[in-house]
Design a protein around this motif. Sequence first.
Motif, PDB file in Angstrom:
ATOM      1  N   ASN A 203      16.306  52.724  -4.990  1.00 11.56           N
ATOM      2  CA  ASN A 203      14.961  52.345  -4.538  1.00 11.56           C
ATOM      3  C   ASN A 203      14.714  52.616  -3.063  1.00 11.56           C
ATOM      4  O   ASN A 203      13.678  52.224  -2.531  1.00 11.56           O
ATOM      5  CB  ASN A 203      14.728  50.849  -4.809  1.00 11.56           C
ATOM      6  CG  ASN A 203      14.778  50.529  -6.290  1.00 11.56           C
ATOM      7  OD1 ASN A 203      14.360  51.340  -7.116  1.00 11.56           O
ATOM      8  ND2 ASN A 203      15.295  49.348  -6.634  1.00 11.56           N
ATOM      9  N   ALA A 204      15.667  53.256  -2.389  1.00 12.08           N
ATOM     10  CA  ALA A 204      15.507  53.530  -0.961  1.00 12.08           C
ATOM     11  C   ALA A 204      14.646  54.771  -0.754  1.00 12.08           C
ATOM     12  O   ALA A 204      14.344  55.520  -1.697  1.00 12.08           O
ATOM     13  CB  ALA A 204      16.874  53.718  -0.307  1.00 12.08           C
ATOM     14  N   SER A 205      14.251  55.022   0.493  1.00  8.43           N
ATOM     15  CA  SER A 205      13.446  56.192   0.821  1.00  8.43           C
ATOM     16  C   SER A 205      14.249  57.470   0.602  1.00  8.43           C
ATOM     17  O   SER A 205      15.483  57.447   0.501  1.00  8.43           O
ATOM     18  CB  SER A 205      12.987  56.123   2.278  1.00  8.43           C
ATOM     19  OG  SER A 205      14.092  56.293   3.147  1.00  8.43           O
ATOM     20  N   SER A 206      13.549  58.604   0.543  1.00 10.95           N
ATOM     21  CA  SER A 206      14.226  59.880   0.311  1.00 10.95           C
ATOM     22  C   SER A 206      15.207  60.196   1.428  1.00 10.95           C
ATOM     23  O   SER A 206      16.289  60.749   1.177  1.00 10.95           O
ATOM     24  CB  SER A 206      13.193  61.001   0.179  1.00 10.95           C
ATOM     25  OG  SER A 206      12.388  61.089   1.350  1.00 10.95           O
ATOM     26  N   THR A 207      14.852  59.848   2.674  1.00 10.34           N
ATOM     27  CA  THR A 207      15.743  60.099   3.806  1.00 10.34           C
ATOM     28  C   THR A 207      17.033  59.299   3.664  1.00 10.34           C
ATOM     29  O   THR A 207      18.149  59.819   3.842  1.00 10.34           O
ATOM     30  CB  THR A 207      15.056  59.733   5.134  1.00 10.34           C
ATOM     31  OG1 THR A 207      13.875  60.508   5.267  1.00 10.34           O
ATOM     32  CG2 THR A 207      15.988  59.994   6.317  1.00 10.34           C
ATOM     33  N   VAL A 208      16.887  58.008   3.334  1.00 13.51           N
ATOM     34  CA  VAL A 208      18.062  57.143   3.185  1.00 13.51           C
ATOM     35  C   VAL A 208      18.910  57.600   2.001  1.00 13.51           C
ATOM     36  O   VAL A 208      20.146  57.652   2.077  1.00 13.51           O
ATOM     37  CB  VAL A 208      17.624  55.674   3.019  1.00 13.51           C
ATOM     38  CG1 VAL A 208      18.825  54.794   2.691  1.00 13.51           C
ATOM     39  CG2 VAL A 208      16.949  55.181   4.280  1.00 13.51           C
ATOM     40  N   ASN A 209      18.256  57.958   0.889  1.00 16.39           N
ATOM     41  CA  ASN A 209      19.008  58.436  -0.283  1.00 16.39           C
ATOM     42  C   ASN A 209      19.755  59.730   0.019  1.00 16.39           C
ATOM     43  O   ASN A 209      20.886  59.919  -0.434  1.00 16.39           O
ATOM     44  CB  ASN A 209      18.049  58.656  -1.465  1.00 16.39           C
ATOM     45  CG  ASN A 209      17.697  57.358  -2.161  1.00 16.39           C
ATOM     46  OD1 ASN A 209      18.482  56.415  -2.166  1.00 16.39           O
ATOM     47  ND2 ASN A 209      16.502  57.308  -2.739  1.00 16.39           N
ATOM     48  N   GLN A 210      19.128  60.599   0.809  1.00 14.78           N
ATOM     49  CA  GLN A 210      19.783  61.854   1.166  1.00 14.78           C
ATOM     50  C   GLN A 210      21.021  61.592   2.005  1.00 14.78           C
ATOM     51  O   GLN A 210      22.073  62.216   1.818  1.00 14.78           O
ATOM     52  CB  GLN A 210      18.809  62.768   1.925  1.00 14.78           C
ATOM     53  CG  GLN A 210      19.369  64.150   2.253  1.00 14.78           C
ATOM     54  CD  GLN A 210      19.697  64.952   1.003  1.00 14.78           C
ATOM     55  OE1 GLN A 210      18.969  64.879   0.003  1.00 14.78           O
ATOM     56  NE2 GLN A 210      20.794  65.699   1.028  1.00 14.78           N
ATOM     57  N   LEU A 211      20.900  60.645   2.966  1.00 13.91           N
ATOM     58  CA  LEU A 211      22.047  60.283   3.801  1.00 13.91           C
ATOM     59  C   LEU A 211      23.161  59.694   2.950  1.00 13.91           C
ATOM     60  O   LEU A 211      24.347  59.978   3.173  1.00 13.91           O
ATOM     61  CB  LEU A 211      21.608  59.291   4.883  1.00 13.91           C
ATOM     62  CG  LEU A 211      22.638  58.906   5.935  1.00 13.91           C
ATOM     63  CD1 LEU A 211      23.090  60.135   6.718  1.00 13.91           C
ATOM     64  CD2 LEU A 211      22.083  57.846   6.877  1.00 13.91           C
ATOM     65  N   PHE A 212      22.782  58.893   1.955  1.00 14.62           N
ATOM     66  CA  PHE A 212      23.773  58.286   1.064  1.00 14.62           C
ATOM     67  C   PHE A 212      24.500  59.362   0.258  1.00 14.62           C
ATOM     68  O   PHE A 212      25.707  59.273   0.014  1.00 14.62           O
ATOM     69  CB  PHE A 212      23.077  57.291   0.130  1.00 14.62           C
ATOM     70  CG  PHE A 212      24.004  56.551  -0.798  1.00 14.62           C
ATOM     71  CD1 PHE A 212      25.112  55.871  -0.317  1.00 14.62           C
ATOM     72  CD2 PHE A 212      23.766  56.535  -2.166  1.00 14.62           C
ATOM     73  CE1 PHE A 212      25.965  55.183  -1.173  1.00 14.62           C
ATOM     74  CE2 PHE A 212      24.608  55.853  -3.030  1.00 14.62           C
ATOM     75  CZ  PHE A 212      25.713  55.181  -2.527  1.00 14.62           C
ATOM     76  N   GLN A 213      23.767  60.391  -0.130  1.00 15.70           N
ATOM     77  CA  GLN A 213      24.359  61.440  -0.966  1.00 15.70           C
ATOM     78  C   GLN A 213      25.462  62.207  -0.242  1.00 15.70           C
ATOM     79  O   GLN A 213      26.422  62.662  -0.865  1.00 15.70           O
ATOM     80  CB  GLN A 213      23.269  62.417  -1.433  1.00 15.70           C
ATOM     81  CG  GLN A 213      22.330  61.843  -2.472  1.00 15.70           C
ATOM     82  CD  GLN A 213      23.060  61.326  -3.704  1.00 15.70           C
ATOM     83  OE1 GLN A 213      23.942  61.997  -4.248  1.00 15.70           O
ATOM     84  NE2 GLN A 213      22.706  60.123  -4.143  1.00 15.70           N
ATOM     85  N   ILE A 214      25.331  62.357   1.077  1.00 17.24           N
ATOM     86  CA  ILE A 214      26.319  63.177   1.781  1.00 17.24           C
ATOM     87  C   ILE A 214      27.686  62.520   1.849  1.00 17.24           C
ATOM     88  O   ILE A 214      28.678  63.177   2.148  1.00 17.24           O
ATOM     89  CB  ILE A 214      25.837  63.551   3.210  1.00 17.24           C
ATOM     90  CG1 ILE A 214      25.832  62.314   4.116  1.00 17.24           C
ATOM     91  CG2 ILE A 214      24.498  64.231   3.173  1.00 17.24           C
ATOM     92  CD1 ILE A 214      25.528  62.632   5.572  1.00 17.24           C
ATOM     93  N   ILE A 215      27.754  61.225   1.576  1.00 17.09           N
ATOM     94  CA  ILE A 215      29.056  60.546   1.616  1.00 17.09           C
ATOM     95  C   ILE A 215      29.597  60.307   0.209  1.00 17.09           C
ATOM     96  O   ILE A 215      30.669  59.731   0.039  1.00 17.09           O
ATOM     97  CB  ILE A 215      28.951  59.215   2.412  1.00 17.09           C
ATOM     98  CG1 ILE A 215      30.329  58.766   2.895  1.00 17.09           C
ATOM     99  CG2 ILE A 215      28.277  58.137   1.585  1.00 17.09           C
ATOM    100  CD1 ILE A 215      30.296  57.621   3.884  1.00 17.09           C
ATOM    101  N   GLN A 216      28.842  60.746  -0.794  1.00 14.72           N
ATOM    102  CA  GLN A 216      29.299  60.562  -2.180  1.00 14.72           C
ATOM    103  C   GLN A 216      30.244  61.694  -2.599  1.00 14.72           C
ATOM    104  O   GLN A 216      30.121  62.818  -2.149  1.00 14.72           O
ATOM    105  CB  GLN A 216      28.094  60.498  -3.117  1.00 14.72           C
ATOM    106  CG  GLN A 216      27.225  59.295  -2.863  1.00 14.72           C
ATOM    107  CD  GLN A 216      28.002  58.010  -2.893  1.00 14.72           C
ATOM    108  OE1 GLN A 216      28.575  57.638  -3.917  1.00 14.72           O
ATOM    109  NE2 GLN A 216      28.051  57.316  -1.783  1.00 14.72           N
TER     110      GLN A 216
END
Length: 521
Positions: free
Chosen positions: A508-521
């Motif tokens: 449910n986070a913003s696209s920017t926050v989700n994108q940042l989260f993806q780089i550490i997955q």
Amino acid sequence: MINFHDLHTLKSFQALKTLPIPSVADNFTAIHVEEQNIDAGGGLTYNYSAKGVNEELLEALQALADEQQVIDKYELLLSGEMMNTGEKRKVLHHLTRAQQANDVIHEGTNLRQFYHHEQKRIAEFAQRIHTGEITGSTDKKITTVVQVGIGGSDLGPRALYLALQNLYLNKLEAKFISNVDPDDATAIIESCDLERTLFILVSKSGTTQETLANQNFVLQAAKKQNILHYDVMKHMVCVTSQTSPLAKDDRYLASFFIDDFIGGRYSSTSAVGGVILSLAFGAEVFEELLIGAAEADSQAREQSITENAALLDALLGVYERNIKNYAATAILPYSQALSRFPAHLQQLDMESNGKSVNRDGQAISYATGPVLFGEPGTNGQHSFYQLLHQGSDVIPLQFIGFTHSQCGVDYDYEASSSQKKLNANLIAQIAAFALGHTNNENMNKNFEGGRPASLIYAQQLTARALGALLAHYENKVMFQGFIWNLNSFDQEGVQLGKVLANDILHGNASSTVNQLFQIIQ
């Protein structure tokens, strides 16, 4: 009538700003070393002779405490007034040790009985574990206890356990799981014999994400071991509020309760610390800690700042923050047993007074809580003391020391014992910070001096002294909150991160926050 005013509106604060700033070096004299001591309770003494304090400054600080009605507000808190304005709650951590001090009176008699009753239940449970009346699910005696909690459910209890384990007989070995990092839980679980281990799940709300995740980690890890006849829930107790979801779960071996009027960082003298300390050392040791805390609480009711160590400590901290503009404070215990005590004080102080609005939610224009950090001496001397001595920022120092070690084992080397060397280093540092050293030939070896320090000391770090030390800092932080007109008992800054983390996990986070989260997955 008790009034709540912002610091900058007080006449006494405006007068304080006009005073000449006393010299630390000039006021660090043999007479002041002898005279500038205050009984802090529990066998502790607070010495402020290296703080640069003269009579004129003491009078001005007393006027500030009086005008801001600091002690009256403490009495208001003790009487059960709603002092946590953010959460509309009373603040009752003092009641957890109130029955130890005859002069602590509270309107909430039922709550005092509630805390006393819980402490009695804890003592009885600990005794049954120690005698083997209560065993693990495979009938083996419990030898290890693991606390599962985070923040105030971990930092304070962990610091207190480490502070006492050298002096008192360990009836059970205690360990802690706090970080949601799976490596933390894995390391602890793999070090335990699960059949002989009791887990304490600590969450006042019963909804703390990291703690519930770690409980699940324990459950899954235990299941994976596939131990015959083992039931992990028969090895787990909880500490929570009576209104939390955990309180309704009868799978736990036992449940012990606190209430919503005790904040996590102030909860070490409640069941949050009481269960693990009573299991580790015996209820009588925890009782001694409560007695020391109650003695410090009683001392903190004195109106005169020269008879109230916590209040003077708080006022000098405000003076250094708002008049001298010092942004940080170092906590320097010359005792390895207090290795985690600075970490506990970081939460206590920075979570309480790291605020930029007053208790009514209005913006304020002056500095509030400092940054805290620290490490035991003499280790810290070979780490960050370089900056403390010669750095561009002056950082006030709070030293803690003891005449005697806990273990009582020591040897002479070069005509003095290790304990004597430890204390010689402690005093040498206070003197060096205050007086400095001039070397005109090599400015790199010049020490400016004038760096203020206080000293809290006792004969030995006992449970009673530790309780008083804990309460001293709790009361200091509370007093500074009163002076700055803050609500020191909520922590909305912590809540925002929890909400955002939950949004991320549920997409449910913003696209920017989700994108940042993806780089550490």
